[in-house]
Design a protein around this motif. Sequence first.
Motif, short mmCIF file in Angstrom:
data_model
loop_
_atom_site.label_atom_id
_atom_site.label_comp_id
_atom_site.label_asym_id
_atom_site.label_seq_id
_atom_site.Cartn_x
_atom_site.Cartn_y
_atom_site.Cartn_z
N ALA A 98 0.82 -1.21 0.00
CA ALA A 98 0.00 0.00 0.00
C ALA A 98 0.85 1.26 0.00
N THR A 99 2.02 1.21 0.63
CA THR A 99 2.89 2.39 0.70
C THR A 99 3.54 2.67 -0.65
N VAL A 100 3.65 1.67 -1.51
CA VAL A 100 4.23 1.90 -2.84
C VAL A 100 3.44 2.96 -3.60
N VAL A 101 2.12 2.97 -3.45
CA VAL A 101 1.26 3.85 -4.26
C VAL A 101 1.56 5.33 -3.99
N PRO A 102 1.53 5.81 -2.73
CA PRO A 102 1.85 7.22 -2.52
C PRO A 102 3.30 7.57 -2.84
N VAL A 103 4.22 6.63 -2.65
CA VAL A 103 5.62 6.91 -2.99
C VAL A 103 5.75 7.17 -4.48
N LEU A 104 5.15 6.33 -5.32
CA LEU A 104 5.21 6.55 -6.77
C LEU A 104 4.48 7.83 -7.16
N TYR A 105 3.35 8.08 -6.54
CA TYR A 105 2.59 9.29 -6.84
C TYR A 105 3.41 10.55 -6.55
N LEU A 106 4.06 10.59 -5.39
CA LEU A 106 4.85 11.76 -5.02
C LEU A 106 6.06 11.93 -5.95
N GLY A 107 6.69 10.83 -6.31
CA GLY A 107 7.87 10.94 -7.15
C GLY A 107 7.58 11.32 -8.59
N LEU A 108 6.45 10.85 -9.11
CA LEU A 108 6.16 11.04 -10.54
C LEU A 108 5.26 12.23 -10.82
N ALA A 109 4.34 12.56 -9.90
CA ALA A 109 3.37 13.60 -10.22
C ALA A 109 2.99 14.49 -9.05
N GLY A 110 3.16 14.03 -7.84
CA GLY A 110 2.58 14.70 -6.69
C GLY A 110 3.46 15.71 -6.00
N HIS A 111 4.43 16.30 -6.72
CA HIS A 111 5.29 17.30 -6.08
C HIS A 111 5.21 18.66 -6.76
N SER A 112 4.13 18.86 -7.51
CA SER A 112 4.02 20.11 -8.26
C SER A 112 3.24 21.19 -7.53
N ALA A 185 10.25 2.89 -3.80
CA ALA A 185 9.09 2.10 -4.24
C ALA A 185 9.53 0.69 -4.65
N ALA A 186 10.68 0.60 -5.35
CA ALA A 186 11.19 -0.72 -5.75
C ALA A 186 11.53 -1.56 -4.52
N ALA A 187 12.17 -0.93 -3.52
CA ALA A 187 12.53 -1.66 -2.30
C ALA A 187 11.27 -2.15 -1.57
N LEU A 188 10.24 -1.32 -1.51
CA LEU A 188 8.98 -1.72 -0.89
C LEU A 188 8.32 -2.88 -1.63
N ALA A 189 8.32 -2.81 -2.95
CA ALA A 189 7.69 -3.87 -3.75
C ALA A 189 8.41 -5.19 -3.58
N VAL A 190 9.75 -5.14 -3.61
CA VAL A 190 10.53 -6.37 -3.42
C VAL A 190 10.26 -6.95 -2.03
N TYR A 191 10.24 -6.07 -1.03
CA TYR A 191 10.00 -6.58 0.31
C TYR A 191 8.60 -7.17 0.44
N ALA A 192 7.61 -6.55 -0.16
CA ALA A 192 6.24 -7.07 -0.06
C ALA A 192 6.16 -8.48 -0.64
N VAL A 193 6.84 -8.71 -1.75
CA VAL A 193 6.83 -10.04 -2.36
C VAL A 193 7.55 -11.05 -1.47
N VAL A 194 8.75 -10.68 -0.99
CA VAL A 194 9.52 -11.58 -0.12
C VAL A 194 8.73 -11.89 1.15
N ALA A 195 8.12 -10.86 1.73
CA ALA A 195 7.37 -11.07 2.97
C ALA A 195 6.19 -12.02 2.74
N ALA A 196 5.50 -11.84 1.62
CA ALA A 196 4.35 -12.72 1.33
C ALA A 196 4.78 -14.17 1.16
N LEU A 197 5.98 -14.39 0.64
CA LEU A 197 6.46 -15.74 0.39
C LEU A 197 7.11 -16.39 1.60
N VAL A 198 7.78 -15.60 2.45
CA VAL A 198 8.65 -16.17 3.48
C VAL A 198 8.10 -16.01 4.89
N LEU A 199 7.45 -14.88 5.20
CA LEU A 199 7.00 -14.65 6.57
C LEU A 199 6.00 -15.71 7.02
#
Length: 422
Positions: A98-112, A185-199
């Motif tokens: 869920a945190t990936v979404v606002p991070v991408l938004y702020l980096g790509l469009a939400g800082h104007s 955002a990339a670090a969050l996405a990778v962690y979300a996948v790893v967490a879903a598989l391993v935790l």
Amino acid sequence: MVQSPKSKNGNPPSDAGVPGRAWLMLALATVGFAVNFWAWALLSPLAPRFQDSLDLTSFEQSLLVAVPVVVGSLGRIPVGALTDRFGGRLMFPVVSAATVVPVLYLGLAGHSSLAALLIGGFFLGIGGTAFAVGVPFVSPWFPPERRGLAIGVFGAGMGGTAISALTTVSLVDANGMETPFLITAAALAVYAVVAALVLRDAPGRTVPSLPLARRLAATMKLGITWQASALYAVAFGGYVAFSVYLPTYLRTGYDLTQADAANRMAGFVLLAVAMRPVGGWLSDRLGPVRVLAGSLAVVVAGALVQSFTPVLAPVGTIAFLAMAAALGAGSGATFALVARLTPADQVGSVTGVVGAAGGLGGFLPPLVMGSLYGAYGSYAVGLVLLAMVSAAALVYTLTGVRAAAERAERHTGDRHHAGSTV
């Protein structure tokens, strides 16, 4: 006072009863906490740049930094309760994705514009709720006599804010505004996948049966909820306040350059982060009440010394580093106390409330320090207030908190005795 259990030879118990998987789960949870906190803190280092580029007032700049802090702090209350119900195996990937979404938004469009930044900052607060996932996830993996260390190690993930402080501006300068946001955002996405598989949630985890609203109401009736909230507002709140305001204090009070002040702030943060697991480890051996009392006494002494604005080298530096170590250790000891005194099916709910108190506890002091400096031209009054608040917390620790811990210890001993006579 709650003391750690002893083996037959009088020594603290060994780690023999802790399975290897528990340490793996702790490591993964700590990484997840750090990555989410890294994202949570992305706007703060860029606030001066946005102030210049968007012509923000000082209040608007403060609001920009405050929104993720407030949302992340208050959001821990429902997220902690949800973790009690659904477990960290589900909640860690959900919060991270869920945190990936606002991070991408702020980096790509939400800082104007300011409005876009505030919207993005509101949802960026989701990353700050990860703390309330990790404590109830980690706690049942470890026996009571090892939970202080385990939760202290997990708490060191708050160093993710230091990653943001040290890298965000340089990445923007080198590669453009979107770069730190895309990397995070990339670090969050990778962690979300790893967490879903391993935790995996701990075997035998206690799942509450009551609805969310009734569980939160029951949490508010627990004495440990309010005791730990008060202590964490001082310990972790003090850490947050200094990590935010220390550069301003050093530039104003000692005429340091912005770079020098930022580097000294980073040293303060890293020492506090390193001392958090130490505080948990000491709590396992000495009892959390003793560690809290010692930590608060150091903060009182450091704040009083610094109220005289001594020379920065070595007296001021020693005072600030001593307070950093004490605030970090006190934060670790607070959650060692939570792990000892909270019913197993309410750890997440209590953690959410206590975590919210700590985050909000760091919001007010910078405003007070700035106002007092504007009124008196000195930070002395603000530091004396810090000493007074810490002294009050110290007295409370040695009276009310100690009495509650001793009652819990007697109750546990009575249960063990009753069990042995059956």
